[in-house]
Design a protein around this motif. Structure first.
Motif, PDB file in Angstrom:
ATOM      1  N   ILE A  39       0.822  -1.217  -0.037  1.00 47.73           N
ATOM      2  CA  ILE A  39       0.186  -0.122   0.094  1.00 47.73           C
ATOM      3  C   ILE A  39       0.923   1.343   0.024  1.00 47.73           C
ATOM      4  O   ILE A  39       1.860   1.307   0.738  1.00 47.73           O
ATOM      5  CB  ILE A  39      -1.040   0.043   1.076  1.00 47.73           C
ATOM      6  CG1 ILE A  39      -1.914  -1.050   1.211  1.00 47.73           C
ATOM      7  CG2 ILE A  39      -1.466   1.287   1.284  1.00 47.73           C
ATOM      8  CD1 ILE A  39      -3.039  -1.154   2.290  1.00 47.73           C
ATOM      9  N   GLY A  40       0.228   2.262  -0.902  1.00 48.74           N
ATOM     10  CA  GLY A  40       1.183   3.464  -0.811  1.00 48.74           C
ATOM     11  C   GLY A  40       2.387   3.497  -1.750  1.00 48.74           C
ATOM     12  O   GLY A  40       2.522   4.444  -2.442  1.00 48.74           O
ATOM     13  N   ARG A  41       2.795   2.222  -2.346  1.00 47.47           N
ATOM     14  CA  ARG A  41       3.514   2.121  -3.287  1.00 47.47           C
ATOM     15  C   ARG A  41       2.889   1.653  -4.751  1.00 47.47           C
ATOM     16  O   ARG A  41       3.308   1.993  -5.786  1.00 47.47           O
ATOM     17  CB  ARG A  41       4.904   1.247  -2.922  1.00 47.47           C
ATOM     18  CG  ARG A  41       5.924   1.271  -3.975  1.00 47.47           C
ATOM     19  CD  ARG A  41       6.841   0.079  -3.854  1.00 47.47           C
ATOM     20  NE  ARG A  41       6.189  -1.484  -4.083  1.00 47.47           N
ATOM     21  CZ  ARG A  41       6.757  -2.598  -3.572  1.00 47.47           C
ATOM     22  NH1 ARG A  41       7.861  -2.512  -2.864  1.00 47.47           N
ATOM     23  NH2 ARG A  41       6.071  -3.270  -3.994  1.00 47.47           N
ATOM     24  N   ASP A  42       2.190   0.880  -4.522  1.00 46.90           N
ATOM     25  CA  ASP A  42       1.605  -0.147  -5.685  1.00 46.90           C
ATOM     26  C   ASP A  42      -0.020   0.399  -5.625  1.00 46.90           C
ATOM     27  O   ASP A  42      -0.379   0.805  -4.611  1.00 46.90           O
ATOM     28  CB  ASP A  42       1.652  -1.593  -5.442  1.00 46.90           C
ATOM     29  CG  ASP A  42       3.194  -2.064  -5.243  1.00 46.90           C
ATOM     30  OD1 ASP A  42       3.974  -1.564  -6.219  1.00 46.90           O
ATOM     31  OD2 ASP A  42       3.490  -2.963  -4.626  1.00 46.90           O
ATOM     32  N   ASP A  43      -0.392  -0.019  -6.866  1.00 46.80           N
ATOM     33  CA  ASP A  43      -1.849   0.364  -7.152  1.00 46.80           C
ATOM     34  C   ASP A  43      -2.584  -0.863  -7.470  1.00 46.80           C
ATOM     35  O   ASP A  43      -2.362  -1.702  -8.215  1.00 46.80           O
ATOM     36  CB  ASP A  43      -2.114   1.288  -8.224  1.00 46.80           C
ATOM     37  CG  ASP A  43      -3.366   1.790  -8.442  1.00 46.80           C
ATOM     38  OD1 ASP A  43      -4.084   1.144  -9.517  1.00 46.80           O
ATOM     39  OD2 ASP A  43      -3.921   2.592  -7.984  1.00 46.80           O
ATOM     40  N   LEU A  44      -3.848  -1.318  -6.617  1.00 44.14           N
ATOM     41  CA  LEU A  44      -4.743  -2.394  -6.994  1.00 44.14           C
ATOM     42  C   LEU A  44      -5.046  -2.434  -8.500  1.00 44.14           C
ATOM     43  O   LEU A  44      -4.988  -3.690  -9.088  1.00 44.14           O
ATOM     44  CB  LEU A  44      -5.754  -2.263  -5.967  1.00 44.14           C
ATOM     45  CG  LEU A  44      -5.338  -2.666  -4.596  1.00 44.14           C
ATOM     46  CD1 LEU A  44      -6.676  -2.613  -3.682  1.00 44.14           C
ATOM     47  CD2 LEU A  44      -4.823  -4.068  -4.192  1.00 44.14           C
ATOM     48  N   SER A  45      -5.458  -1.343  -9.084  1.00 40.17           N
ATOM     49  CA  SER A  45      -5.987  -1.426 -10.354  1.00 40.17           C
ATOM     50  C   SER A  45      -4.854  -1.848 -11.167  1.00 40.17           C
ATOM     51  O   SER A  45      -4.972  -2.676 -12.180  1.00 40.17           O
ATOM     52  CB  SER A  45      -6.565  -0.229 -10.786  1.00 40.17           C
ATOM     53  OG  SER A  45      -7.668   0.085 -10.196  1.00 40.17           O
ATOM     54  N   GLN A  46      -3.492  -1.291 -11.071  1.00 42.90           N
ATOM     55  CA  GLN A  46      -2.519  -1.670 -12.061  1.00 42.90           C
ATOM     56  C   GLN A  46      -2.076  -3.133 -11.817  1.00 42.90           C
ATOM     57  O   GLN A  46      -1.684  -3.959 -12.730  1.00 42.90           O
ATOM     58  CB  GLN A  46      -1.266  -0.844 -11.561  1.00 42.90           C
ATOM     59  CG  GLN A  46      -1.445   0.535 -12.178  1.00 42.90           C
ATOM     60  CD  GLN A  46      -0.542   1.730 -11.844  1.00 42.90           C
ATOM     61  OE1 GLN A  46       0.602   1.315 -11.011  1.00 42.90           O
ATOM     62  NE2 GLN A  46      -0.364   2.919 -12.173  1.00 42.90           N
ATOM     63  N   LEU A  47      -2.179  -3.712 -10.535  1.00 43.06           N
ATOM     64  CA  LEU A  47      -1.846  -4.974  -9.985  1.00 43.06           C
ATOM     65  C   LEU A  47      -2.675  -5.932 -10.780  1.00 43.06           C
ATOM     66  O   LEU A  47      -2.410  -6.876 -11.433  1.00 43.06           O
ATOM     67  CB  LEU A  47      -1.859  -5.093  -8.604  1.00 43.06           C
ATOM     68  CG  LEU A  47      -1.684  -6.694  -8.370  1.00 43.06           C
ATOM     69  CD1 LEU A  47      -0.385  -7.206  -8.531  1.00 43.06           C
ATOM     70  CD2 LEU A  47      -1.908  -6.774  -6.674  1.00 43.06           C
ATOM     71  N   SER A  48      -4.173  -5.774 -10.778  1.00 40.42           N
ATOM     72  CA  SER A  48      -5.140  -6.565 -11.508  1.00 40.42           C
ATOM     73  C   SER A  48      -4.849  -6.312 -12.914  1.00 40.42           C
ATOM     74  O   SER A  48      -4.997  -7.656 -13.678  1.00 40.42           O
ATOM     75  CB  SER A  48      -6.482  -5.707 -11.285  1.00 40.42           C
ATOM     76  OG  SER A  48      -7.414  -6.722 -11.708  1.00 40.42           O
ATOM     77  N   GLN A  49      -4.615  -5.339 -13.712  1.00 44.75           N
ATOM     78  CA  GLN A  49      -4.514  -5.216 -15.143  1.00 44.75           C
ATOM     79  C   GLN A  49      -3.102  -6.123 -15.287  1.00 44.75           C
ATOM     80  O   GLN A  49      -2.983  -6.691 -16.400  1.00 44.75           O
ATOM     81  CB  GLN A  49      -4.142  -3.785 -15.439  1.00 44.75           C
ATOM     82  CG  GLN A  49      -5.828  -3.044 -15.502  1.00 44.75           C
ATOM     83  CD  GLN A  49      -5.462  -1.599 -15.618  1.00 44.75           C
ATOM     84  OE1 GLN A  49      -4.483  -1.045 -15.759  1.00 44.75           O
ATOM     85  NE2 GLN A  49      -6.501  -0.885 -15.605  1.00 44.75           N
ATOM     86  N   SER A  50      -2.262  -5.802 -14.701  1.00 48.36           N
ATOM     87  CA  SER A  50      -0.833  -6.653 -14.917  1.00 48.36           C
ATOM     88  C   SER A  50      -1.219  -8.077 -14.906  1.00 48.36           C
ATOM     89  O   SER A  50      -0.538  -8.990 -15.916  1.00 48.36           O
ATOM     90  CB  SER A  50       0.400  -6.388 -13.766  1.00 48.36           C
ATOM     91  OG  SER A  50       0.210  -6.815 -12.859  1.00 48.36           O
ATOM     92  N   LEU A  51      -1.950  -8.722 -14.004  1.00 48.27           N
ATOM     93  CA  LEU A  51      -2.291 -10.153 -13.877  1.00 48.27           C
ATOM     94  C   LEU A  51      -3.105 -10.592 -15.174  1.00 48.27           C
ATOM     95  O   LEU A  51      -2.913 -11.527 -15.664  1.00 48.27           O
ATOM     96  CB  LEU A  51      -3.176 -10.195 -12.589  1.00 48.27           C
ATOM     97  CG  LEU A  51      -2.124 -10.228 -11.221  1.00 48.27           C
ATOM     98  CD1 LEU A  51      -3.209 -10.308  -9.947  1.00 48.27           C
ATOM     99  CD2 LEU A  51      -1.071 -11.238 -10.960  1.00 48.27           C
TER     100      LEU A  51
END
Length: 164
Positions: A39-51
């Protein structure tokens, strides 16, 4: 750290045993991406899109662009592009189920569930953060889950009755 077997368990209904076995590096990469989220460094939406992108390109490569997958029951299905967003959301649950139950993670999940249309975030709010939710908020979460997503995605944790 997210368990590698949990990643494989999540993917088997979508990809079948054979394809999961053929993709050990992909399983490890999914595990790494989920386990290193901060949290604070990463974004959940970006993580989901990368997966989503990782799963799409990996399945495309392994099936030689046919997207034909043999499931556990022996049936073959052709995966659709929209399946990969659902798979990514199912993988996100592996992260959400490990979130500490605190106000910071509650706000992160609420924000993400509104922006990303994530059933896994709704599930986390409903199951793990329920003590932070009012009866009306829980009712709204049930209504959104049941009204916006196919039953097979929520049946195991939301059930059928209106009393849950």
């Amino acid at each position: 750290m997210i368990d590698l077997e949990r990643v494989a368990e999540t993917l088997r209904p979508w990809l079948g045993d054979e394809l999961v076995r053929r993709m050990p590096r992909v399983m490890t990469e999914v595990q790494r991406r989920l386990s290193t989220f901060t949290i604070g460094r990463d974004d959940l939406s970006q993580l989901s899109q990368s997966l989503e992108g990782l799963m799409y390109t990996s399945v495309r490569k392994e099936t030689e662009a046919a997207f034909l997958v043999t499931l556990a029951d022996g049936s073959q299905i052709r995966m659709e592009t929209e399946d990969f967003a659902v798979i990514a959301d199912e993988l996100m649950w592996l992260l959400f189920e490990r979130f500490p139950v605190d106000a910071r993670h509650l706000m992160l999940l609420r924000d993400y569930s509104m922006r990303a249309s994530s059933l896994s975030a709704i599930r986390a709010l409903y199951e793990r953060f329920r003590e932070y939710e009012t009866a009306d908020e829980l009712k709204a979460l049930r209504r959104v889950a049941r009204g916006s997503y196919p039953e097979y995605r929520w049946r195991s944790w939301l059930g059928y009755g209106s009393g849950q």
